[in-house]
Design an enzyme around this catalytic site. Structure first.
Site, short mmCIF file in Angstrom:
data_model
loop_
_atom_site.label_atom_id
_atom_site.label_comp_id
_atom_site.label_asym_id
_atom_site.label_seq_id
_atom_site.Cartn_x
_atom_site.Cartn_y
_atom_site.Cartn_z
CB SER A 144 -3.93 -18.75 17.07
OG SER A 144 -3.13 -18.31 16.03
CD GLU A 177 -0.15 -14.14 24.14
OE1 GLU A 177 -0.93 -13.34 24.64
OE2 GLU A 177 -0.54 -15.10 23.42
CG ASN A 215 -4.96 -14.92 19.54
OD1 ASN A 215 -4.86 -13.79 19.11
ND2 ASN A 215 -4.31 -15.94 19.01
C1 LIG Z 1 -4.22 -14.48 15.50
C2 LIG Z 1 -2.81 -14.61 16.00
O1 LIG Z 1 -2.66 -15.80 16.77
C3 LIG Z 1 -2.28 -13.44 16.81
C4 LIG Z 1 -2.05 -12.22 15.99
O2 LIG Z 1 -1.05 -12.07 15.33
S1 LIG Z 1 -3.27 -11.09 16.03
C5 LIG Z 1 -2.68 -9.77 15.01
C6 LIG Z 1 -1.74 -8.86 15.74
N1 LIG Z 1 -1.34 -7.80 14.87
C7 LIG Z 1 -1.92 -6.60 14.85
O3 LIG Z 1 -2.80 -6.32 15.63
C8 LIG Z 1 -1.40 -5.68 13.79
C9 LIG Z 1 -2.11 -4.36 13.82
N2 LIG Z 1 -1.53 -3.47 12.81
C10 LIG Z 1 -0.39 -2.76 13.03
O4 LIG Z 1 0.21 -2.79 14.09
C11 LIG Z 1 0.09 -1.90 11.89
O5 LIG Z 1 -1.01 -1.67 11.03
C12 LIG Z 1 1.26 -2.55 11.07
C13 LIG Z 1 2.53 -2.58 11.94
C14 LIG Z 1 0.94 -3.96 10.61
C15 LIG Z 1 1.54 -1.75 9.80
O6 LIG Z 1 1.73 -0.42 10.11
P1 LIG Z 1 0.99 0.71 9.30
O7 LIG Z 1 1.58 2.00 9.72
O8 LIG Z 1 -0.46 0.51 9.51
O9 LIG Z 1 1.25 0.38 7.78
P2 LIG Z 1 2.50 0.53 6.83
O10 LIG Z 1 2.66 1.96 6.43
O11 LIG Z 1 2.32 -0.49 5.76
O12 LIG Z 1 3.73 0.07 7.69
C16 LIG Z 1 4.49 0.97 8.43
C17 LIG Z 1 5.89 0.45 8.47
O13 LIG Z 1 5.87 -0.80 9.16
C18 LIG Z 1 6.89 -1.65 8.63
N3 LIG Z 1 6.32 -2.93 8.21
C19 LIG Z 1 5.01 -3.26 8.14
N4 LIG Z 1 4.88 -4.54 7.82
C20 LIG Z 1 6.12 -5.04 7.69
C21 LIG Z 1 6.65 -6.31 7.39
N5 LIG Z 1 5.84 -7.37 7.15
N6 LIG Z 1 7.99 -6.46 7.34
C22 LIG Z 1 8.82 -5.42 7.57
N7 LIG Z 1 8.37 -4.20 7.88
C23 LIG Z 1 7.05 -4.00 7.93
C24 LIG Z 1 7.54 -0.92 7.51
O14 LIG Z 1 8.67 -0.29 8.03
C25 LIG Z 1 6.51 0.12 7.10
O15 LIG Z 1 7.16 1.13 6.50
P3 LIG Z 1 7.33 1.12 4.87
O16 LIG Z 1 5.94 1.29 4.33
O17 LIG Z 1 8.23 2.26 4.65
O18 LIG Z 1 7.91 -0.17 4.42
N1 LIG Z 2 -1.96 -15.51 10.96
C1 LIG Z 2 -1.72 -14.98 12.14
O1 LIG Z 2 -1.95 -13.79 12.34
C2 LIG Z 2 -1.19 -15.83 13.24
C3 LIG Z 2 -0.62 -15.19 14.37
C4 LIG Z 2 -0.09 -15.98 15.40
C5 LIG Z 2 -0.14 -17.37 15.32
N2 LIG Z 2 -0.67 -17.94 14.20
C6 LIG Z 2 -0.64 -19.42 14.13
O2 LIG Z 2 0.52 -19.77 13.39
C7 LIG Z 2 0.26 -20.96 12.63
C8 LIG Z 2 0.47 -20.67 11.16
O3 LIG Z 2 -0.37 -19.63 10.76
P1 LIG Z 2 -0.12 -18.81 9.41
O4 LIG Z 2 -1.01 -17.64 9.46
O5 LIG Z 2 1.34 -18.63 9.21
O6 LIG Z 2 -0.67 -19.86 8.33
P2 LIG Z 2 -0.38 -19.93 6.77
O7 LIG Z 2 -1.57 -20.60 6.17
O8 LIG Z 2 0.05 -18.59 6.26
O9 LIG Z 2 0.90 -20.90 6.66
C9 LIG Z 2 0.92 -22.22 7.09
C10 LIG Z 2 2.04 -22.91 6.32
O10 LIG Z 2 2.24 -24.22 6.88
C11 LIG Z 2 2.50 -25.12 5.82
N3 LIG Z 2 2.23 -26.48 6.29
C12 LIG Z 2 1.03 -27.05 6.55
N4 LIG Z 2 1.20 -28.31 7.01
C13 LIG Z 2 2.55 -28.52 7.05
C14 LIG Z 2 3.37 -29.62 7.44
N5 LIG Z 2 2.84 -30.75 7.90
N6 LIG Z 2 4.72 -29.49 7.36
C15 LIG Z 2 5.28 -28.34 6.90
N7 LIG Z 2 4.56 -27.26 6.53
C16 LIG Z 2 3.21 -27.36 6.60
C17 LIG Z 2 1.60 -24.65 4.70
O11 LIG Z 2 2.04 -25.11 3.45
C18 LIG Z 2 1.72 -23.12 4.85
O12 LIG Z 2 2.77 -22.60 4.06
C19 LIG Z 2 -1.16 -21.40 13.01
O13 LIG Z 2 -1.09 -22.29 14.08
C20 LIG Z 2 -1.79 -20.07 13.43
O14 LIG Z 2 -2.88 -20.27 14.30
C21 LIG Z 2 -1.20 -17.23 13.16
#
Ligand SMILES: C[C@H](O)CC(=O)SCCNC(=O)CCNC(=O)[C@H](O)C(C)(C)COP(=O)(O)OP(=O)(O)OC[C@H]1O[C@@H](n2cnc3c(N)ncnc32)[C@H](O)[C@@H]1OP(=O)(O)O
Ligand SMILES: NC(=O)c1ccc[n+]([C@@H]2O[C@H](COP(=O)([O-])OP(=O)(O)OC[C@H]3O[C@@H](n4cnc5c(N)ncnc54)[C@H](O)[C@@H]3O)[C@@H](O)[C@H]2O)c1
Length: 309
Positions: A144, A177, A215
């Protein structure tokens, strides 16, 4: 890998040839992200091995993948539930699991790493895999916030190392990305772009800068929301409602922090703060630190800013 040998892989010049090469994918880390990446790769016909540190974790990952696939199938095959069940079973057949990354990568075309957000742990992993993986294997990190070049520095395949940053939940979020570090070759970058498209995702090209695109904007925003709350300027519930109804976000910042994981969010902000301590956007948050210290990591542990069922 039907027609591509180690000997002739170096001479492959077109991205089409490299695209054909990515058939077998090793996903390391079966947590929130790794399970999602494995699911999507398997759903699009790739042969996937999911690796984690214990069989128990892998069992939980597989259960999560099955539940998510069922949600997808329920919609995709609403008219024909029996086809939905066949789809779920077919995809699950494309996924195997292992606790031995070093032996798995000996036969893989692409490694996607999604383990804990810690530079040293990622470097150690890739350093070990580099010695075992075939020459043609491409390494990618789902980090991330860490520089891809720093992670890659523990290997001797800097040209075949890039970033593939997916979004949570992976089955739903369309963006990937694709990060080109300074030493990433154009061939590798093209192969990663093609792979993202083969997963049905929309790739965007990113430089190897902190937080890439999403991010760099999203994490400071979420931390600003926590600071606003820490100053007593709004309840977390009101801030969440405000951002959903006033800015059209699907989740408020506290809901999203819980969804991403508070440990991962803390790793990101702490790492950036260490590198750029004067930047107020990267300042640590006492409330976030307290919740993480209490083991309240968000949805994945049942409690974070909110309690989850
Ligand atoms: C930090 C990292 O590096 C980077 C990141 O990842 S940052 C995070 C980025 N993500 C976001 O910003 C997510 C923002 N949230 C959303 O887009 C939406 O809330 C969401 C898509 C997660 C869920 O949608 P929402 O309408 O709010 O909720 P919900 O009714 O539970 O889901 C709608 C439908 O999405 C689908 N869905 C949601 N999560 C799912 C999953 N994990 N697997 C499969 N389908 C899923 C399902 O089809 C669900 O319908 P269902 O309830 O009939 O199963
Ligand atoms: N959580 C998010 O929304 C998100 C979104 C994009 C990217 N990421 C990035 O993805 C990576 C994983 O995040 P996450 O949220 O899935 O974390 P998580 O804590 O859900 O899962 C991490 C997994 O890695 C396993 N693990 C740790 N060390 C290991 C090793 N040496 N060998 C094999 N498995 C090992 C752990 O047991 C755990 O199951 C991080 O680098 C995070 O920054 C996270």
């Amino acid at each position: 890998m039907a027609f591509i040998t180690r000997q002739n892989i170096r001479s492959l010049s077109s991205s089409a040839a490299l695209r054909a090469a990515i058939k077998h994918v090793t996903v390391i880390g079966g947590g929130l992200m790794g399970a999602g990446i494995a699911q999507v790769a398997a759903s699009t016909g790739h042969s996937v091995v999911l690796v984690d540190t214990s069989e128990d974790i892998l069992k939980k990952s597989t259960k999560g993948i099955e539940a998510s696939l069922k949600r997808v199938a329920k919609k995709k095959f609403a008219e024909k539930p029996e086809d939905g069940e066949a789809f779920v079973q077919k995809v699950l057949k494309n996924i195997s699991t292992s606790t031995d990354a070093v032996s798995v990568v000996q036969g893989t075309d692409l490694v996607v790493e999604a383990i804990v957000e810690n530079l040293k742990v990622k470097q150690d992993l890739f350093g070990a895999l580099d010695k075992a993986a075939p020459e043609h294997t491409i390494f990618a990190s789902n980090t991330s916030s860490l520089p891809i070049a720093d992670i890659a520095s523990s290997t001797a395949r800097l040209d075949r190392f890039g970033g593939l940053h997916f979004f949570n939940p992976v089955p739903m979020m369309k963006l990937v990305e694709v990060i080109k570090a300074p030493a990433t070759s154009q061939q590798t970058f093209d192969a990663l772009l093609e792979f993202s498209k083969a997963l049905g995702k929309h790739p965007v090209s990113c430089k190897d800068t902190p937080g890439f695109i999403v991010n760099r904007l999203l994490v400071p925003y979420m931390l600003e929301a926590v600071r606003l709350h820490e100053r007593g300027h709004g309840s977390k519930e009101d801030i969440d409602v405000a951002m959903k109804l006033g800015a059209g976000y699907p989740m408020g910042p506290f809901e999203l922090l819980d969804y991403v994981g508070l440990d991962t969010s803390k790793f990101i902000i702490d790492g950036w703060h260490e590198k750029d301590p004067d930047n107020p956007l990267f300042a640590p948050s006492p409330l976030l630190n307290k919740l993480v210290a209490e083991g309240k990591l968000g949805k994945k542990t049942g409690e974070g800013f909110y309690k989850h069922k």
